[in-house]
Design a protein around this motif. Structure first.
Motif, PDB file in Angstrom:
ATOM      1  N   ARG A 130      33.696  47.044  37.705  1.00 34.92           N
ATOM      2  CA  ARG A 130      32.607  46.169  37.820  1.00 34.92           C
ATOM      3  C   ARG A 130      31.625  46.410  39.080  1.00 34.92           C
ATOM      4  O   ARG A 130      30.458  46.348  38.964  1.00 34.92           O
ATOM      5  N   ALA A 453      36.866  37.764  43.836  1.00 34.04           N
ATOM      6  CA  ALA A 453      37.645  38.743  42.861  1.00 34.04           C
ATOM      7  C   ALA A 453      39.392  37.582  42.496  1.00 34.04           C
ATOM      8  O   ALA A 453      39.941  37.550  41.690  1.00 34.04           O
ATOM      9  N   ARG A 504      40.395  44.266  39.754  1.00 34.85           N
ATOM     10  CA  ARG A 504      38.698  44.198  39.913  1.00 34.85           C
ATOM     11  C   ARG A 504      38.286  45.255  41.560  1.00 34.85           C
ATOM     12  O   ARG A 504      37.161  45.360  40.975  1.00 34.85           O
TER      13      ARG A 504
END
Length: 541
Positions: A130, A453, A504
């Motif tokens: 990401r 997150a 993440r």
């Protein structure tokens, strides 16, 4: 100062510089900062240095006994540059993402991108898909050179139109196999001194990354100021350190500074404090770059290693406590060179060395730089009073298409976001960060990014991440969370949330602690009261 004619065929970088009136004032009047209009920093760092000191001198060591001479490095860099331009179709101005552990090959790729006139976007090997996708979108990256061991997250990022060329593997189109097909010197592109050479990403308090654009002359300017005037390395020095090349602290300390001085660098894939000590002893490292946390950890292990080869120790990335400085000096006889730098300014701009060091202060402006402490209106505050650190010099903040440019650059000065006090004799003493950035073991962690997150987890209703003082790391990130009714709030749940965040974000951004609360403290208008969380003495799960 007007920009000179660009060599970039892809004009994205120059087109996305902030308006000239939003730049800070640049100081380029000193004789050693007057660069020619045409300047390629890759050619200066590699080709010109090899000419001055000879191609047979060592340039890079890999920690496993491998040594690259300047001549070998130049040959490998030129081959990669040929691949970039002939095989991959890279043209001057294209952004090229670089990703991998700290190795001579990663450094060679960076130098090749410089010589090819492209723009390097070097990212951490730890960065997740990401994060990579966001940076690639912001910089419109279409080419990437990536260590084969770190390709997966880049592929998962699913960046439209991105061509990934791996190196270090056995595929037919591996970068090193392609490079072996090319011979002959590569003539560096005649870039303008103010052509963008690199985009370095940093995170602000909002968590949205900021792309800091630096010119070819900027790369040389940080070497010709802090390195040449304060650090003062020689050709026989061997540099080593912990920061990766994705941080400008590491890029400067492990590539730019040693090459500018005709010295060499030990590039270690594993460079934690407990890996540094044996590496220093085995390879006879003389110049060390790392964070205060590492110096504190190494103090506990010193007795087992001969570090007598060290003559220079540099600390940056977080504040260096006077107690750490004194303990290191007492045990080793070495005076740590403290410094403050910023990605926005590429490297260190306040520091002091040798007899000018004053423990408990950062130092004074590096030659070529100016610094002052100002109030919110930009007016200098009296000596002894707290204010915001403002600096200017040969390098300045230029964000990539970011409205926060006018927050960082005010009245012609770069306002770093740090609270400082200026002593009557000009020494600058760090007080604290002026924003909510958490600085842990030299890593910058934006609390809101970690909060985002956490909030992606189905059990989390609210989240706030703040820094808590920590003797070893300076600060640690602590997450205060409110979870849905019926969700577990025990140690296992906390570990599950930490694991979720690690999928993440880069692992260093993961909270060290998770605290479960019934509600977050807020004002009557709903504003989060972070100061109450920082003072929180809640039980930790």
């Amino acid at each position: 100062m007007e920009l000179t004619g660009s060599a970039h065929l892809d004009t994205f970088a120059r087109d996305h510089l902030p308006p000239r009136e939003q730049w800070p004032e640049l100081l380029l009047d000193l004789p050693w900062l007057r660069y020619p209009d045409r300047l390629n920093c890759g050619a200066e760092l590699l080709d010109r240095t090899a000419e001055r000191f000879g191609p047979g001198r060592p340039a890079f060591r890999d920690g496993a006994g491998g040594v690259w001479t300047y001549g070998e490095l130049r040959d490998r860099v030129d081959r990669i540059a040929h691949v970039l331009t002939r095989d991959l179709g890279v043209v001057p101005g294209n952004r090229v993402l670089l990703r991998g552990p700290t190795t001579p090959w990663l450094a060679a790729c960076w130098l090749a991108v410089m010589k090819a006139g492209a723009v390097a976007v070097t990212v951490l090997a730890q960065a997740r898909a990401r994060e990579l996708a966001v940076m690639c979108a912001m910089a419109e990256v279409r080419h990437a050179l990536c260590d084969v061991r770190t390709v997966d997250d880049l592929v998962k990022a699913e960046v439209p139109g991105l061509r990934v060329t791996a190196y270090g593997g056995d595929a037919p189109d591996d970068l090193l196999r392609l490079a072996a097909r090319h011979q002959g010197a590569y003539d560096a592109v005649a870039t303008a001194a103010d052509d963008v050479a690199l985009i370095a990403f940093t995170s602000g308090t909002t968590g949205r990354p900021k792309g800091c654009m630096h010119f070819h002359r900027d790369v040389l300017a940080v070497a010709d100021t802090f390195s040449a005037q304060v650090l003062r390395p020689g050709p026989d020095d061997l540099f080593a350190g912990s920061p990766p090349l994705g941080f400008t602290f590491g890029l400067g300390g492990l590539v730019i500074f040693p090459l500018r001085a005709g010295a060499s660098a030990l590039l270690l894939e594993q460079s934690g404090p407990r890996q540094l000590l044996p590496a220093i002893a085995e390879h006879r490292v003389s110049v060390l770059f790392t964070a205060p946390t590492a110096y504190r950890v190494m103090l506990e292990e010193l007795d087992g290693y001969d570090i007598g080869s060290l003559r220079r120790c540099v600390s940056a990335g977080e504040n260096l406590p006077a107690a750490t400085w004194r303990a290191w000096q007492e045990r080793t006889g070495l005076r740590i060179i403290n410094g403050i730098g910023a990605t926005e300014l590429l490297h260190i701009f306040v520091s002091a060395a040798d007899g000018a060091i004053r423990p408990g202060t950062t130092g004074v402006p590096v030659p070529g730089w100016q610094a002052r402490v100002v109030d919110a209106s930009g007016r200098p505050v009296p000596d002894g009073e707290e204010g915001f650190l403002a600096v200017r010099g040969p390098v300045g903040c230029r964000y990539l298409s970011d409205p926060r440019q006018t927050e960082y650059v005010r009245h012609g000065w770069n306002v770093t976001g740090d609270t400082y006090v200026r002593e009557p004799d000009g020494y600058l003493r760090y007080v604290a960060r002026a924003d909510d950035m958490i600085i842990s073991a030299g890593y910058n962690i934006a609390g809101p990014e970690v909060e985002d997150a956490l909030l992606a987890h189905p059990d989390v209703v609210e989240a706030a991440v703040v820094g808590r003082p920590d003797e070893l790391r300076g600060q640690v990130a602590v997450a205060y969370t409110v979870v849905r009714q019926g969700a577990a709030r025990d140690g296992a749940a906390a570990e599950a949330l930490r694991g979720f965040v690690k999928t993440r974000l880069a692992p260093y951004k993961c909270p060290r602690e998770i605290v479960f609360l019934d509600a977050l403290p807020r004002t009557a208008t709903g504003k989060l009261q972070r100061f109450r969380l920082r003072a929180q003495d809640a039980p930790v799960q």
